[in-house]
Design an enzyme around this catalytic site. Structure first.
Site, mmCIF file in Angstrom:
data_model
loop_
_atom_site.group_PDB
_atom_site.id
_atom_site.type_symbol
_atom_site.label_atom_id
_atom_site.label_comp_id
_atom_site.label_asym_id
_atom_site.label_seq_id
_atom_site.Cartn_x
_atom_site.Cartn_y
_atom_site.Cartn_z
ATOM 1 N N ASP A 1 63.248 -63.248 17.188
ATOM 2 C CA ASP A 1 64.002 -62.005 17.349
ATOM 3 C C ASP A 1 63.607 -61.253 18.618
ATOM 4 O O ASP A 1 62.422 -61.197 18.983
ATOM 5 C CB ASP A 1 63.680 -61.119 16.132
ATOM 6 C CG ASP A 1 64.413 -59.796 16.147
ATOM 7 O OD1 ASP A 1 65.624 -59.802 15.861
ATOM 8 O OD2 ASP A 1 63.783 -58.759 16.440
ATOM 9 N N GLU B 1 66.503 -65.408 20.492
ATOM 10 C CA GLU B 1 67.518 -64.361 20.676
ATOM 11 C C GLU B 1 67.244 -63.645 21.992
ATOM 12 O O GLU B 1 66.324 -62.854 22.101
ATOM 13 C CB GLU B 1 67.483 -63.345 19.531
ATOM 14 C CG GLU B 1 68.666 -62.396 19.630
ATOM 15 C CD GLU B 1 68.421 -61.024 19.034
ATOM 16 O OE1 GLU B 1 69.391 -60.408 18.582
ATOM 17 O OE2 GLU B 1 67.265 -60.555 19.034
HETATM 18 C C1 NOJ Z 1 67.831 -58.271 16.751
HETATM 19 C C2 NOJ Z 1 68.281 -58.401 15.348
HETATM 20 O O1 NOJ Z 1 69.241 -59.416 15.266
HETATM 21 C C3 NOJ Z 1 68.808 -57.038 14.944
HETATM 22 O O2 NOJ Z 1 69.488 -57.079 13.730
HETATM 23 C C4 NOJ Z 1 67.647 -56.099 14.909
HETATM 24 O O3 NOJ Z 1 68.112 -54.782 14.648
HETATM 25 C C5 NOJ Z 1 66.888 -56.093 16.228
HETATM 26 N N1 NOJ Z 1 66.709 -57.393 16.798
HETATM 27 C C6 NOJ Z 1 65.512 -55.499 16.056
HETATM 28 O O4 NOJ Z 1 64.685 -56.378 15.330
#
Ligand code: NOJ
Ligand code: MG
Length: 575
Positions: free
Chosen positions: A224, A292
């Site tokens: 993430d 991500e």
């Molecule tokens: C990306 C995640 O996909 C999202 O849902 C989240 O709010 C943020 N990162 C913070 O962890």
């Protein structure tokens, strides 16, 4: 004349060479399916999905042909950001179940031959974690676990944050804590305190989190918020972006040169890759890292790492989300596919994301008629396919009023701006059937409302209907098992302003052509520019409103397409 056109067209095309025969690894041939646990299936009637619910419904993944499941966070959390604010990284939240339930889910996945990937959220922890509580009290080694900074003072002597950095969820990225007489950094919600990766204790702590789950047998991680791991040590102000639509409190107002994609972040990813590769060395099984990384394309590509020091198996390709929408034409589609393929380091593996829990539904971004076309792109372009739960049946965004909004990104934006930021619309419960709450939960109140269209739009109905998004999806997943799709070359071709086409060709195997009319008018095109494609083609699968059925013949040099019609064509009646 025609010859000239072909030459012109060829300059626009990608020619990605075929991949030599070799055994591709599981993460290259599998479709990854993202389950958002709160919204998948509620087994205990509290209105929130859970691990036992997922275990009960794994058969759906098997039926669809999915090879790997990625679970959004299941860890102990106050749920301010619905699990992305983690209080204990090595335990399951009671809302979702227990570690035993996790084991059961894992065993069930193994029985079905489905790999299990977890969400690793390294950038921040909940401010209710033991680590944060101890850090607040300056108890070592936790003292430096977070990014604590002394205040600044303005001309009048008022305390102010150390710089202009902004939170992704609006407002300053700094929060004052009187206990420490310091500010801490939070790139997201106030309750999501950024961990300090300059502390060797944090680095080791988070490696131990990875080891904990690897030892429990998980097959990899989606990581993430990767770009945010490190910040400028000099804490310099970020420059203004000049984006006219952004308010001064909104993250888009600044250009994030000091808070995102710092060189040390790449190094950290490479260390994590080394760690999972060490696990692989024990038994030969690859543990995948999917990253991500919303960032400019050169910064994204650098996350693949080098041959000597690889980074992620792949950073997610969000281009079909960020660069295109219902108004994009075939040239834009062509350019966007190029943007990934042409910039990707040689020998690496592509992937195509069309939706996730942070992005509006495909049906809402592109219009419901293009759902099948988008699934065709995501599944038949070279690389791994990734599906967010519900996209296989074409779920659409729900309308949720400000007073019912629960997403912090939406709530913080306020009643005027929440629709620009809220992610609730794409997070509503999965629509299983037309019974109470779409079969998601027996509770009178679910954590987000079930979309009222569930009586018509649900999995059970689509399984029964002779033609449905789900049936198209299933066929696409089957087609992915073809060597042509796994290893074939790629040629793209904007056949007109509105018609985008591409072919996959592998010597000695049946070729595959995808052709999509993005426009609202009937289009006549020829695909003669596609090399090694025979004149006589047959429909393998068609978008659901198409009047064509599987097996219908189509000639390469003369194709008429209805508005939004999307076709997969091959050269044989059966593959
Ligand atoms: C990306 C995640 O996909 C999202 O849902 C989240 O709010 C943020 N990162 C913070 O962890
Ligand atoms: Mg539940």
């Amino acid at each position: 004349m025609k010859g000239i056109w072909v030459v012109v067209a060829l300059t626009l095309e990608v020619a990605l060479a075929a991949i030599p025969e070799e055994t591709l690894d599981w993460w290259q041939t599998s479709v990854f399916y993202q389950v958002y646990p709160r919204s998948f299936k509620d087994s205990d009637g509290d209105g929130i999905g859970d691990l036992n619910g997922i275990a009960d419904k794994l058969g759906h993944l098997k039926d669809a042909g999915i090879g790997a499941v990625w679970l959004s966070p299941i860890y102990k959390s106050p749920m301010v950001d619905f699990g992305y604010d983690i209080a204990n990284f090595t335990d399951v939240d009671p809302i979702f179940g227990t570690l035993e339930d996790f084991n059961r889910l894992q065993n069930r996945a193994k029985e079905l031959g489905i790999k299990l990937v977890l969400d690793f959220v390294p950038n921040h922890s909940s401010n209710e974690s033991d680590w944060f509580v101890k850090s607040l009290q300056r108890i070592d080694p936790y003292t430096e676990y977070y990014v604590w900074v002394d205040p600044k003072y303005d001309a009048e002597g008022n305390r102010i944050p150390p710089n202009n950095w902004l939170s992704e969820f609006g407002g300053s990225a700094w929060e004052w804590r009187a206990e420490r007489q310091q500010y801490y950094l939070h790139a997201f919600a106030v309750q999501q305190a950024d961990l300090n990766y300059n502390s060797p204790y944090v680095v080791e702590e988070m490696k131990n989190v990875l080891r904990f789950w690897l030892d429990r047998g998980v097959d990899g991680f989606r990581i993430d918020a990767v770009p945010y791991l490190f910040e400028d040590p000099e804490l310099r102000d970020e420059p203004l972006s000049g984006k006219p639509d952004a308010l001064p409190s909104e993250s888009q107002y600044l250009t994030h040169i000091y808070t995102q994609n710092l060189p040390k972040t790449y190094d950290m990813i490479q260390q994590w890759r080394q760690l999972v590769d060490e696990k692989k060395a024990e038994d030969g099984q690859t543990r995948v890292l999917m990253l991500e990384t919303y960032a400019p394309i050169d910064k994204v590509m650098a996350y693949y790492g080098s041959e000597e020091r690889p980074g992620g198996h792949f950073p997610f390709n969000f281009l079909l989300i960020s660069d295109l929408n219902k108004d994009s034409n075939a040239y834009a589609f062509n350019e966007t596919v190029h943007k990934w393929i042409d910039n990707m380091p040689e020998g690496r593996w592509a992937n195509w994301v069309i939706g996730n829990h942070d992005q509006h539904r495909v049906a809402s971004r592109y219009g419901p008629e293009l759902v099948d076309g988008l699934n065709m792109l995501a599944q038949l372009l070279p690389g791994s396919g990734i599906t967010y739960n519900g996209e296989e049946i074409g779920m659409v965004d729900a309308h949720i009023s400000f007073s019912d909004t629960v997403d912090p990104a939406g709530r913080n934006a306020g009643p005027e701006r929440y629709e620009l930021f809220s992610r609730d619309p794409e997070r509503t419960p999965f629509q299983w059937d037309d019974t109470f709450n779409s079969g998601f939960s027996t509770s009178n109140r679910t954590w987000l409302p079930v979309n009222s269209n569930y009586h018509q739009l649900n999995l059970a109905a689509q399984k029964e209907a002779p033609v449905s998004h789900y049936k198209v999806y299933q066929r696409l997943i089957e087609l992915r098992k073809q060597p042509t799709v796994q290893r074939g070359s790629l040629q793209t071709y904007p056949a007109s302003e509105k018609v985008f086409a591409f072919s996959r060709v592998l010597s000695g195997k049946i070729p595959i052509v995808v052709v999509i009319n993005l426009g609202s008018e009937t289009e006549h095109v020829n695909l003669d520019a596609l090399a090694d494609i025979p004149e006589n083609l047959v429909v393998d699968v068609a978008s659901i409103y198409s009047s064509r059925v599987a097996g219908a013949s189509v000639s390469r040099s003369d194709i008429t397409l209805d508005p939004k019609e999307a076709l997969v064509l091959t050269s044989a009646s059966q593959i």
